[in-house]
Design a protein around this motif. Structure first.
Motif, PDB file in Angstrom:
ATOM      1  N   LEU A   1      14.332 -10.862 -10.999  1.00 24.58           N
ATOM      2  CA  LEU A   1      13.116 -10.165 -10.576  1.00 24.58           C
ATOM      3  C   LEU A   1      11.948 -10.368 -11.544  1.00 24.58           C
ATOM      4  CD1 LEU A   1      11.634  -8.154  -8.692  1.00 24.58           C
ATOM      5  CD2 LEU A   1      12.692  -6.300 -10.000  1.00 24.58           C
ATOM      6  N   PRO A   2      12.111 -10.186 -12.861  1.00 22.90           N
ATOM      7  CA  PRO A   2      10.957 -10.361 -13.760  1.00 22.90           C
ATOM      8  C   PRO A   2      10.362 -11.763 -13.703  1.00 22.90           C
ATOM      9  CG  PRO A   2      12.756  -9.247 -14.894  1.00 22.90           C
ATOM     10  CD  PRO A   2      13.317  -9.759 -13.611  1.00 22.90           C
ATOM     11  N   GLU A   3      11.211 -12.789 -13.597  1.00 27.41           N
ATOM     12  CA  GLU A   3      10.702 -14.167 -13.561  1.00 27.41           C
ATOM     13  C   GLU A   3       9.895 -14.426 -12.285  1.00 27.41           C
ATOM     14  OE1 GLU A   3      14.548 -14.350 -16.026  1.00 27.41           O
ATOM     15  OE2 GLU A   3      13.786 -13.236 -14.298  1.00 27.41           O
ATOM     16  N   HIS A   4      10.370 -13.904 -11.173  1.00 29.89           N
ATOM     17  CA  HIS A   4       9.631 -14.073  -9.927  1.00 29.89           C
ATOM     18  C   HIS A   4       8.263 -13.391  -9.997  1.00 29.89           C
ATOM     19  CE1 HIS A   4      12.311 -16.136  -7.138  1.00 29.89           C
ATOM     20  NE2 HIS A   4      13.318 -15.475  -7.672  1.00 29.89           N
ATOM     21  N   LEU A   5       8.236 -12.174 -10.493  1.00 26.24           N
ATOM     22  CA  LEU A   5       6.976 -11.436 -10.515  1.00 26.24           C
ATOM     23  C   LEU A   5       6.021 -11.984 -11.569  1.00 26.24           C
ATOM     24  CD1 LEU A   5       8.176  -7.783  -9.870  1.00 26.24           C
ATOM     25  CD2 LEU A   5       7.271  -9.466  -8.248  1.00 26.24           C
ATOM     26  N   GLU A   6       6.542 -12.575 -12.636  1.00 26.02           N
ATOM     27  CA  GLU A   6       5.660 -13.217 -13.605  1.00 26.02           C
ATOM     28  C   GLU A   6       5.000 -14.444 -12.994  1.00 26.02           C
ATOM     29  OE1 GLU A   6       3.471 -14.451 -16.872  1.00 26.02           O
ATOM     30  OE2 GLU A   6       4.236 -12.488 -16.266  1.00 26.02           O
ATOM     31  N   ARG A   7       5.760 -15.218 -12.208  1.00 22.92           N
ATOM     32  CA  ARG A   7       5.156 -16.359 -11.519  1.00 22.92           C
ATOM     33  C   ARG A   7       4.103 -15.880 -10.514  1.00 22.92           C
ATOM     34  NH1 ARG A   7       9.179 -20.415  -8.544  1.00 22.92           N
ATOM     35  NH2 ARG A   7       9.315 -18.667  -7.083  1.00 22.92           N
ATOM     36  N   MET A   8       4.391 -14.788  -9.829  1.00 28.05           N
ATOM     37  CA  MET A   8       3.416 -14.235  -8.893  1.00 28.05           C
ATOM     38  C   MET A   8       2.159 -13.767  -9.624  1.00 28.05           C
ATOM     39  SD  MET A   8       4.099 -11.412  -5.931  1.00 28.05           S
ATOM     40  CE  MET A   8       2.792 -10.900  -4.807  1.00 28.05           C
ATOM     41  N   ARG A   9       2.340 -13.186 -10.798  1.00 25.49           N
ATOM     42  CA  ARG A   9       1.183 -12.751 -11.586  1.00 25.49           C
ATOM     43  C   ARG A   9       0.269 -13.923 -11.912  1.00 25.49           C
ATOM     44  NH1 ARG A   9      -0.933 -13.190 -16.130  1.00 25.49           N
ATOM     45  NH2 ARG A   9       0.778 -14.480 -16.921  1.00 25.49           N
ATOM     46  N   LYS A  10       0.872 -15.066 -12.247  1.00 26.62           N
ATOM     47  CA  LYS A  10       0.068 -16.247 -12.564  1.00 26.62           C
ATOM     48  C   LYS A  10      -0.739 -16.696 -11.347  1.00 26.62           C
ATOM     49  CE  LYS A  10       3.226 -18.034 -16.109  1.00 26.62           C
ATOM     50  NZ  LYS A  10       4.194 -19.099 -16.453  1.00 26.62           N
ATOM     51  N   GLY A  11      -0.125 -16.661 -10.170  1.00 27.49           N
ATOM     52  CA  GLY A  11      -0.842 -17.022  -8.963  1.00 27.49           C
ATOM     53  C   GLY A  11      -1.978 -16.069  -8.660  1.00 27.49           C
ATOM     54  N   ALA A  12      -1.723 -14.763  -8.842  1.00 31.25           N
ATOM     55  CA  ALA A  12      -2.764 -13.770  -8.609  1.00 31.25           C
ATOM     56  C   ALA A  12      -3.918 -13.957  -9.587  1.00 31.25           C
ATOM     57  CB  ALA A  12      -2.172 -12.365  -8.745  1.00 31.25           C
ATOM     58  N   GLU A  13      -3.597 -14.284 -10.814  1.00 31.71           N
ATOM     59  CA  GLU A  13      -4.626 -14.500 -11.830  1.00 31.71           C
ATOM     60  C   GLU A  13      -5.520 -15.681 -11.457  1.00 31.71           C
ATOM     61  OE1 GLU A  13      -4.461 -14.250 -16.569  1.00 31.71           O
ATOM     62  OE2 GLU A  13      -3.405 -15.995 -15.788  1.00 31.71           O
ATOM     63  N   VAL A  14      -4.923 -16.756 -10.958  1.00 34.36           N
ATOM     64  CA  VAL A  14      -5.705 -17.923 -10.545  1.00 34.36           C
ATOM     65  C   VAL A  14      -6.717 -17.545  -9.466  1.00 34.36           C
ATOM     66  CG1 VAL A  14      -5.543 -20.117  -9.292  1.00 34.36           C
ATOM     67  CG2 VAL A  14      -4.008 -19.660 -11.199  1.00 34.36           C
ATOM     68  N   LEU A  15      -6.301 -16.703  -8.517  1.00 28.44           N
ATOM     69  CA  LEU A  15      -7.166 -16.310  -7.402  1.00 28.44           C
ATOM     70  C   LEU A  15      -8.066 -15.125  -7.734  1.00 28.44           C
ATOM     71  CD1 LEU A  15      -4.691 -16.647  -4.394  1.00 28.44           C
ATOM     72  CD2 LEU A  15      -6.758 -17.998  -4.779  1.00 28.44           C
ATOM     73  N   GLY A  16      -7.836 -14.483  -8.869  1.00 29.50           N
ATOM     74  CA  GLY A  16      -8.626 -13.314  -9.215  1.00 29.50           C
ATOM     75  C   GLY A  16      -8.206 -12.070  -8.459  1.00 29.50           C
ATOM     76  N   ILE A  17      -6.939 -12.005  -8.054  1.00 22.82           N
ATOM     77  CA  ILE A  17      -6.408 -10.846  -7.331  1.00 22.82           C
ATOM     78  C   ILE A  17      -5.737  -9.906  -8.328  1.00 22.82           C
ATOM     79  CG2 ILE A  17      -4.718 -10.080  -5.614  1.00 22.82           C
ATOM     80  CD1 ILE A  17      -5.124 -12.732  -4.173  1.00 22.82           C
ATOM     81  N   ARG A  18      -6.044  -8.630  -8.223  1.00 24.23           N
ATOM     82  CA  ARG A  18      -5.409  -7.652  -9.102  1.00 24.23           C
ATOM     83  C   ARG A  18      -3.918  -7.578  -8.794  1.00 24.23           C
ATOM     84  NH1 ARG A  18     -10.092  -5.291  -7.449  1.00 24.23           N
ATOM     85  NH2 ARG A  18      -9.012  -4.107  -5.828  1.00 24.23           N
ATOM     86  N   PHE A  19      -3.118  -7.570  -9.856  1.00 24.52           N
ATOM     87  CA  PHE A  19      -1.664  -7.545  -9.659  1.00 24.52           C
ATOM     88  C   PHE A  19      -1.004  -6.901 -10.858  1.00 24.52           C
ATOM     89  CE2 PHE A  19       2.612  -9.482  -9.912  1.00 24.52           C
ATOM     90  CZ  PHE A  19       3.094  -9.104  -8.666  1.00 24.52           C
ATOM     91  N   ASP A  20      -0.201  -5.878 -10.589  1.00 25.33           N
ATOM     92  CA  ASP A  20       0.513  -5.138 -11.624  1.00 25.33           C
ATOM     93  C   ASP A  20       2.004  -5.443 -11.479  1.00 25.33           C
ATOM     94  OD1 ASP A  20       1.983  -3.105 -13.007  1.00 25.33           O
ATOM     95  OD2 ASP A  20       0.216  -1.809 -12.970  1.00 25.33           O
ATOM     96  N   VAL A  21       2.566  -6.144 -12.454  1.00 28.43           N
ATOM     97  CA  VAL A  21       3.968  -6.558 -12.391  1.00 28.43           C
ATOM     98  C   VAL A  21       4.899  -5.357 -12.296  1.00 28.43           C
ATOM     99  CG1 VAL A  21       5.834  -7.631 -13.721  1.00 28.43           C
ATOM    100  CG2 VAL A  21       3.626  -8.774 -13.529  1.00 28.43           C
ATOM    101  N   GLN A  22       4.647  -4.324 -13.095  1.00 31.18           N
ATOM    102  CA  GLN A  22       5.519  -3.148 -13.093  1.00 31.18           C
ATOM    103  C   GLN A  22       5.459  -2.420 -11.755  1.00 31.18           C
ATOM    104  OE1 GLN A  22       7.743  -2.598 -15.467  1.00 31.18           O
ATOM    105  NE2 GLN A  22       6.927  -4.462 -16.409  1.00 31.18           N
ATOM    106  N   GLN A  23       4.289  -2.334 -11.181  1.00 29.96           N
ATOM    107  CA  GLN A  23       4.150  -1.698  -9.872  1.00 29.96           C
ATOM    108  C   GLN A  23       4.915  -2.489  -8.807  1.00 29.96           C
ATOM    109  OE1 GLN A  23       0.391  -2.130  -7.723  1.00 29.96           O
ATOM    110  NE2 GLN A  23       0.408   0.082  -7.282  1.00 29.96           N
ATOM    111  N   ALA A  24       4.782  -3.805  -8.856  1.00 29.54           N
ATOM    112  CA  ALA A  24       5.472  -4.653  -7.875  1.00 29.54           C
ATOM    113  C   ALA A  24       6.984  -4.560  -8.034  1.00 29.54           C
ATOM    114  CB  ALA A  24       5.000  -6.093  -8.014  1.00 29.54           C
ATOM    115  N   ALA A  25       7.458  -4.469  -9.268  1.00 29.20           N
ATOM    116  CA  ALA A  25       8.900  -4.340  -9.498  1.00 29.20           C
ATOM    117  C   ALA A  25       9.428  -3.027  -8.929  1.00 29.20           C
ATOM    118  CB  ALA A  25       9.200  -4.424 -10.995  1.00 29.20           C
ATOM    119  N   ALA A  26       8.712  -1.934  -9.198  1.00 31.54           N
ATOM    120  CA  ALA A  26       9.131  -0.631  -8.670  1.00 31.54           C
ATOM    121  C   ALA A  26       9.082  -0.626  -7.144  1.00 31.54           C
ATOM    122  CB  ALA A  26       8.238   0.468  -9.240  1.00 31.54           C
TER     123      ALA A  26
END
Length: 307
Positions: free
Chosen positions: A71-96
């Motif tokens: 789970l952490p590795e998947h959401l970290e990769r998602m965070r990188k994608g969100a950062e590229v697009l400028g989309i707000r993304f909270d890894v801890q929120q997504a994990a919960a």
């Protein structure tokens, strides 16, 4: 037909199906909601421009209950994608949210789809002032190749080059995969293989590529390919060598298989006209992977997040 204006919320109420079955629950912007009760506005930016980022994750039934694999590795990769697009993304929120939606649906063996996207507003390309949203859904339905032997063909399309689009799970980028998959299936194959202009193998539409030759296992490496988490897992499990490889090497290989969260470890039965025979290495690795994701190999239980 009723349309939805840009001033309306990100989603609007729908009508529950009268089937007597409980609809799937999803997590949307902080709340668990019925998947049948929401509709996105027709002005949603991501619908028009692909301005979203997603992940594909899996949970598995273990002796101690359901657990999400890496789970952490998947959401970290998602965070990188969100950062590229400028989309707000909270890894801890997504994990919960991921764990909450699995519990809400009562899922153990499940495919999980988190999606962050740009919502309704104007039709311009700028996304700074647009609302941003996050949902997480889970389904017990098996997807993609699902461990089945597949017939593979070299696509007439090229993979999006990393110099144009970063190899992350950006929604719009997957039109490239849709085109390749559609063309391959139209020719009677199950899956498409991307090869670059120099004859180097990139990846499939949604899976990384491995091959075996004379007992050696090679993980195909290419800068345009998604840095697969399943690929990383299999390298860690086997010590496979990661390097570029040509289409000719695949045709000369003893075994070829592809891997991904949805595909897991899937043997390739044929590459165009090249038929592969028995695949003992792939079978052994698929069995090992199945034990690892279900928490049956103690040294790798740290990859599991219990629900």
């Amino acid at each position: 037909m009723t349309t939805t204006s840009a001033s309306q919320p990100a989603v609007s109420p729908g009508t529950e199906p009268a089937t007597g079955e409980r609809p799937l629950q999803l997590w949307f912007d902080g709340e668990i909601t019925s998947s049948e009760a929401l509709h996105a506005p027709l002005t949603t930016h991501a619908m028009h421009y692909g301005s979203g980022v997603f992940e594909g994750m899996r949970s598995y039934a273990t002796r101690d209950g359901a657990a999400v694999f890496r789970l952490p590795e998947h959401l970290e990769r998602m965070r990188k994608g969100a950062e590229v697009l400028g989309i707000r993304f909270d890894v801890q929120q997504a994990a919960a949210a991921t764990l909450q939606v699995l519990r809400s649906n009562g899922h153990r063996d499940a495919y999980i789809r988190p999606l962050a996207w740009v919502g309704g507003g104007s039709f311009g390309l700028d996304i700074g002032a647009q609302p941003h949203h996050l949902m997480v859904a889970s389904t017990a339905t098996n997807v993609h190749l699902g461990g089945n032997r597949a017939r593979l063909t070299v696509s007439k399309w090229r993979r999006n080059p990393a110099t144009s689009l970063p190899p992350l799970k950006l929604c719009g980028a997957y039109v490239n995969s849709i085109l390749a998959k559609r063309e391959a299936k139209g020719r009677g194959f199950d899956e498409a293989l991307f090869v670059d202009e120099n004859g180097l193998v990139v990846e499939c539409t949604g899976a990384n590529v491995f091959f075996a030759k004379n007992g050696q296992l090679i993980a195909v490496d290419h800068r345009d390919a998604l840095p697969g988490i399943t690929r990383n897992t299999l390298i860690a499990l086997t010590g496979a060598r990661s390097r570029p490889a040509t289409r000719a090497e695949l045709l000369d290989a003893d075994e070829v298989f592809v891997c991904g969260t949805a595909a897991e470890v899937s043997a390739i039965a044929a590459l165009d006209q090249r038929e592969y025979g028995d695949n003992p290495i792939t079978r052994e690795l698929a069995a090992l992977y199945a034990r690892v994701v279900r928490g049956e190999v103690p040294q790798y239980t740290h990859w599991l997040t219990a629900t």
